[in-house]
Design a protein around this motif. Sequence first.
Motif, mmCIF file in Angstrom:
data_model
loop_
_atom_site.group_PDB
_atom_site.id
_atom_site.type_symbol
_atom_site.label_atom_id
_atom_site.label_comp_id
_atom_site.label_asym_id
_atom_site.label_seq_id
_atom_site.Cartn_x
_atom_site.Cartn_y
_atom_site.Cartn_z
ATOM 1 N N PHE A 84 -4.178 5.645 -12.364
ATOM 2 C CA PHE A 84 -4.550 6.059 -11.002
ATOM 3 C C PHE A 84 -5.751 5.263 -10.511
ATOM 4 O O PHE A 84 -5.769 4.762 -9.389
ATOM 5 C CB PHE A 84 -4.911 7.554 -10.985
ATOM 6 N N VAL A 85 -6.761 5.154 -11.362
ATOM 7 C CA VAL A 85 -7.984 4.448 -10.961
ATOM 8 C C VAL A 85 -7.671 2.983 -10.664
ATOM 9 O O VAL A 85 -8.099 2.429 -9.648
ATOM 10 C CB VAL A 85 -9.065 4.574 -12.065
ATOM 11 N N GLU A 89 1.859 6.670 -6.902
ATOM 12 C CA GLU A 89 0.791 7.584 -7.321
ATOM 13 C C GLU A 89 1.222 9.039 -7.174
ATOM 14 O O GLU A 89 1.009 9.858 -8.070
ATOM 15 C CB GLU A 89 -0.477 7.332 -6.501
ATOM 16 N N LYS A 107 -5.443 -0.996 -4.345
ATOM 17 C CA LYS A 107 -5.321 -0.643 -2.929
ATOM 18 C C LYS A 107 -6.594 -0.983 -2.167
ATOM 19 O O LYS A 107 -6.550 -1.596 -1.091
ATOM 20 C CB LYS A 107 -5.051 0.865 -2.801
ATOM 21 N N ALA A 108 -7.731 -0.589 -2.747
ATOM 22 C CA ALA A 108 -9.020 -0.838 -2.083
ATOM 23 C C ALA A 108 -9.241 -2.332 -1.919
ATOM 24 O O ALA A 108 -9.696 -2.795 -0.867
ATOM 25 C CB ALA A 108 -10.146 -0.220 -2.909
ATOM 26 N N THR A 158 1.042 4.073 -2.994
ATOM 27 C CA THR A 158 0.788 5.490 -2.721
ATOM 28 C C THR A 158 1.953 6.351 -3.196
ATOM 29 O O THR A 158 1.760 7.404 -3.823
ATOM 30 C CB THR A 158 0.558 5.713 -1.213
ATOM 31 N N LEU A 169 0.833 -1.210 0.000
ATOM 32 C CA LEU A 169 0.000 0.000 0.000
ATOM 33 C C LEU A 169 0.864 1.256 0.000
ATOM 34 O O LEU A 169 0.574 2.234 -0.692
ATOM 35 C CB LEU A 169 -0.930 0.014 1.220
ATOM 36 N N THR A 180 -5.757 2.575 -7.458
ATOM 37 C CA THR A 180 -6.660 2.807 -6.324
ATOM 38 C C THR A 180 -7.522 1.580 -6.058
ATOM 39 O O THR A 180 -7.730 1.193 -4.904
ATOM 40 C CB THR A 180 -7.558 4.016 -6.608
ATOM 41 N N LEU A 181 -8.005 0.949 -7.131
ATOM 42 C CA LEU A 181 -8.840 -0.237 -6.952
ATOM 43 C C LEU A 181 -8.017 -1.386 -6.372
ATOM 44 O O LEU A 181 -8.516 -2.163 -5.558
ATOM 45 C CB LEU A 181 -9.487 -0.639 -8.279
#
Lengths: 125, 326
Positions: free
Chosen positions: A66-67, A44, A73-74, A41, A37, A70-71
């Motif tokens: 980026f999207v 990014e 990471k989520a 980050t 993670l 992020t997904l």
Amino acid sequence: MERDDLIVNDSYSLNAHHSEEEGVKIRKKILFVTVLLTVITAVEVAMGIIFKRAETFSWEIIKWTFVTLTLVKAGYIVMSFMHLGDERSVMKKTILIPYLIFIVYLVYIAFTEGYGHLSMYNSFH
Amino acid sequence: MSGHSNDNVSSEELWGGGRSPYGISYGKMYMWFFLVSDALTFSGLLTAYGFSRAASEDPWPIGEQVFRALPGLEGQYPLIYVALMTFILIVSSVTMVLAVEAGHRNDKRGVVRWMFATIIGGLFFLGSQAWEWSHFIHGGGGSFLLATEVSITADNGEEYILPVGEPIFMDHHFGELAEPYSNGDASVELHEHHGHVTLTQFGEHTHEAELHQLTIHKYIQDEQVISGDDIYKLWEARSESFTFGANMHENEYATQQSYANFFFFITGFHGFHVFSGVVINFIIFIMAYRGVFERRKHYEMVEKVGLYWHFVDLVWVFVFTFYYLI
């Protein structure tokens, strides 16, 4: 394929205990997710600083990167930190499917209407 | 991860009542349902942000130009502060997952220690957000709009014809000094020197500030700096009103107000979640410390508040990407 319609008796999460040895393994996994993670980050932020915005194809790629990041990471937060990955399959589906149906539709309709408004504005000004 | 025995039952018996088909306790399940509804709320807010941005007729500000300050430091550090906030929240999420793991081993000392670390992380995040808000509200020095058209040469040599209504951004120190002027205070005198403007403000105190540069197109794609005699041309063409920082009615970052309003609403709503998360964590920390869960022989309450705390982290990951990065 593993059957998920079979459950073990008395498998409520209240009784979710593990031993010291299992604990060592779990902590190793936690450390891995933490590092991952943090690295994502950092990547990014670096991308945000380096790449400039433009109405070009390359910015589209960066935006979708980026999207995607992020997904990822989520996914790790939900599946690993929130232990949804360890829950029974029926539980995962109960949580994720209704949410995803609503949100995919909402995002689709909001952006269609948003860009629609802008093109309407542009064609009359 | 849970303590399974090998007593398998068929699907019929599973859904026939008398046991949880989800293999999860009542409390945890309803925490999940609450989080789904809360996630829908946050998704709604972020989607509304996306809608406003897609539909925006004016240029939208760029995150790394608006958020590039660090407390107590001069210079520009795009996104570094937000990245730091994200890192703090990730770390406090990790300490929370370690508290849950310690709970699975019935290790009271471990739970207490990691819960304490989680609370500290949460407080650090709240403090960071307070500074971020304060900085956003005070802004970078303010802006004024042009009342007449001006043609100007930027420092990079490019020539611009700036139309009426073009926002011009001021240097921080100069902005603070110019503020009383916006309230109709006429006791401001302007002197022209070579290359910069000196503003002297009379009254109970006398201040003097030198303006070395003004910026056009700040916070959007092509930021351009103006210095030299052209500053004076811009200053002469100013409108009566100034905008400083951001509030609910106006902001210096964008010509439309929704950018600032979404900042206040989304990060404010998230910050409120962090605050309530810290309070709940603190209650559970006290309960763990007093041995309530030890007597109960399981630490499921730690898992439940853990779910809430991870959710707060999860939301921030999306806010970070969609508000600050893209």
